[in-house]
Design an enzyme around this catalytic site. Structure first.
Site, PDB file in Angstrom:
ATOM      1  CG  ASP A 150      -2.021  -0.999   1.152  1.00  0.00           C
ATOM      2  OD1 ASP A 150      -2.106  -1.698   0.125  1.00  0.00           O
ATOM      3  OD2 ASP A 150      -2.809  -1.102   2.112  1.00  0.00           O
ATOM      4  NE  ARG A 185     -19.241  -5.980 -21.743  1.00  0.00           N
ATOM      5  CZ  ARG A 185     -18.996  -7.261 -21.943  1.00  0.00           C
ATOM      6  NH1 ARG A 185     -17.754  -7.728 -21.831  1.00  0.00           N
ATOM      7  NH2 ARG A 185     -19.966  -8.088 -22.235  1.00  0.00           N
ATOM      8  CG  MET A 192      -5.488  -5.010  -1.883  1.00  0.00           C
ATOM      9  SD  MET A 192      -4.384  -6.141  -1.030  1.00  0.00           S
ATOM     10  CE  MET A 192      -5.493  -7.525  -0.753  1.00  0.00           C
ATOM     11  NE  ARG A 287     -19.589  -8.260 -18.193  1.00  0.00           N
ATOM     12  CZ  ARG A 287     -20.839  -7.949 -18.552  1.00  0.00           C
ATOM     13  NH1 ARG A 287     -21.486  -6.986 -17.903  1.00  0.00           N
ATOM     14  NH2 ARG A 287     -21.436  -8.591 -19.531  1.00  0.00           N
ATOM     15  CG  HIS A 293      -5.463 -11.307  -1.217  1.00  0.00           C
ATOM     16  ND1 HIS A 293      -6.807 -11.030  -1.132  1.00  0.00           N
ATOM     17  CD2 HIS A 293      -4.958 -11.116   0.022  1.00  0.00           C
ATOM     18  CE1 HIS A 293      -7.104 -10.698   0.113  1.00  0.00           C
ATOM     19  NE2 HIS A 293      -6.009 -10.745   0.841  1.00  0.00           N
ATOM     20  CG  LEU A 294      -4.883 -11.846  -8.602  1.00  0.00           C
ATOM     21  CD1 LEU A 294      -5.755 -11.444  -9.780  1.00  0.00           C
ATOM     22  CD2 LEU A 294      -4.075 -13.097  -8.933  1.00  0.00           C
TER      23      LEU A 294
HETATM   24  O1  F6P Z   1      -1.923  -3.811   3.984  1.00  0.00           O
HETATM   25  C1  F6P Z   1      -1.952  -4.389   2.757  1.00  0.00           C
HETATM   26  C2  F6P Z   1      -3.309  -4.861   2.397  1.00  0.00           C
HETATM   27  O2  F6P Z   1      -3.077  -5.340   1.127  1.00  0.00           O
HETATM   28  C3  F6P Z   1      -4.468  -3.869   2.447  1.00  0.00           C
HETATM   29  O3  F6P Z   1      -4.585  -3.049   1.343  1.00  0.00           O
HETATM   30  C4  F6P Z   1      -5.654  -4.778   2.588  1.00  0.00           C
HETATM   31  O4  F6P Z   1      -6.752  -4.102   3.152  1.00  0.00           O
HETATM   32  C5  F6P Z   1      -5.132  -5.827   3.461  1.00  0.00           C
HETATM   33  O5  F6P Z   1      -3.757  -5.947   3.180  1.00  0.00           O
HETATM   34  C6  F6P Z   1      -5.840  -7.160   3.305  1.00  0.00           C
HETATM   35  O6  F6P Z   1      -5.199  -8.103   4.072  1.00  0.00           O
HETATM   36  P1  F6P Z   1      -5.730  -9.571   4.373  1.00  0.00           P
HETATM   37  O7  F6P Z   1      -6.700  -9.980   3.319  1.00  0.00           O
HETATM   38  O8  F6P Z   1      -4.479 -10.392   4.347  1.00  0.00           O
HETATM   39  O9  F6P Z   1      -6.353  -9.507   5.720  1.00  0.00           O
END
Ligand code: F6P
Length: 369
Positions: A150, A185, A192, A287, A293-294
């Protein structure tokens, strides 16, 4: 200067993983070994130390040259990580079944002493730096290494993992452009960024997004619709909207999926809300792509590997020089040390006056304000 010579150090990785963690571990181990020190890895944040019963194979284990061979380019962390069991807010179940949070950092310092570990390198984000700060205040020699995709940690120009996340998100936006244009589209891409919109901002500009929504600029949906309609009026019937997970409407709050004791709220869902609103208001096919998490996986970019290796080596150097209670930080062109409390007292958010935001506005990108 600390009075006792360092012989044995430990390293832990905490919070969400980020590409580059293994590079930090490798640099730490090699730098420690070259000084004649021993280096130990703690599994899953501090759980390997605080809940040894869960680790029959050993919650703390010796890291050798062999253990860290060939890992610089690997995502994840060979130590494991967790965002549960924060020693500052440790969940303890009461006899009546309720759960309370207790500060167990004092116990942790005592475990370090019993294990004859002289110092800790704590790799993590804001949560891990707060723990590191508390441990340092209780007398443990600690150096923090800032990590988060982040990029929202204060005190450092950049954290490793961020460049990899931005590079991947940008590639996704490039790919989405061609399919969005072919189908006329609107593509909404949620990335994140819970407190700060760095990933959305940088990838959105690099990937030619039309709208970028970040936590720092509460949005008005009217403004987003206006931008999409304006493009339609100019014959461009597709749009790319990048949304940080922590984005919120004016006067509203971020979209929360769940909240568990001892953990930060899980964010998510804002992309779907915006996609639905755009469809309802413009009638355009919309869409949603949630990168989630990627963004945290995969091989670190060369820039993140280099930063992570520099951070790991600098952390060991800092301990060798007698520093404690500090975090290694990028202050281009150098890696410097900053007090840990500087990294914990505030988040590093996007400045609305920055040239990056102004450049985006000059390029015609809408921030929903
Ligand atoms: O701090 C990094 C981060 O990717 C945030 O943007 C996100 O909110 C968080 O981790 C999600 O973490 P997890 O799914 O591992 O709880």
């Amino acid at each position: 200067m600390p009075t006792k010579l360092i012989k044995r150090i430990a390293i832990s990785t905490g919070g969400g993983d980020a590409p580059g963690l293994n590079a930090v571990i490798r640099a730490t181990v090699l730098s420690a070994l070259s000084r004649g020190w021993e280096c130990f890895g703690i599994r899953d944040g501090f759980n390997g130390m605080m809940k040894p019963e869960d680790y029959p194979e050993g919650g703390v284990f010796k890291l050798s040259r062999e253990t860290v061979r060939g890992i610089t380019h690997l995502g994840g962390t060979i130590l494991g990580t967790t965002n549960r069991g924060n020693p500052l807010h440790y969940p303890v179940t009461q006899p009546d079944g309720s759960v309370i949070e207790v500060d167990r950092t004092g116990d942790l310092v005592e475990i370090f002493r019993q294990r004859r570990l002289d110092a800790l390198i704590s790799v993590g984000g804001d949560g891990s730096m707060a723990i590191a700060h508390a441990l340092a205040q209780k007398g443990l020699r600690v150096v923090g290494v800032p990590k988060t995709i982040d990029n929202d940690l204060a005190g450092t120009e950049a954290t490793f993992g961020f460049d990899t996340a931005v590079t991947f998100a940008t590639e996704c936006l490039d790919r989405l452009h061609t399919t969005a244009a072919s189908h006329n589209r609107v593509m909404v891409v949620e990335v994140m960024g819970r407190y700060a919109g760095w990933i959305a901002l940088h990838s959105g500009i690099a990937g030619s997004a039309d709208v970028i929504l970040i936590p720092e600029i509460p949005y008005r949906i009217d403004s987003v619709i206006e931008k999409i309609n304006l493009r339609g009026g100019e014959g461009r019937n597709f749009s790319i909207v990048v949304v940080a997970e922590g984005a919120k409407p004016t006067g509203g709050a971020p979209s929360v999926i769940s909240k568990e004791i001892g953990r930060a709220e899980r964010l998510g869902g804002i992309g779907a809300i915006i996609a639905d609103e755009i469809h309802a208001r413009t009638g355009k096919e919309t869409r949603l792509v949630v990168l989630g998490h990627l963004l945290r996986g995969g091989t670190p970019t060369a820039s993140d590997r280099l930063l992570a290796l520099r951070f790991g080596a600098a952390a060991v150097r800092a301990l060798d020089e007698g520093s404690t209670g500090i975090m290694v930080a990028l202050a281009p062109p150098e890696v410097r040390y900053v007090p840990l409390y500087e990294a914990t007292k505030r988040m590093k958010v996007v400045s609305l006056e920055s040239d990056t935001v102004r450049a985006a506005r000059d390029l015609g990108i809408c921030f929903g304000d």
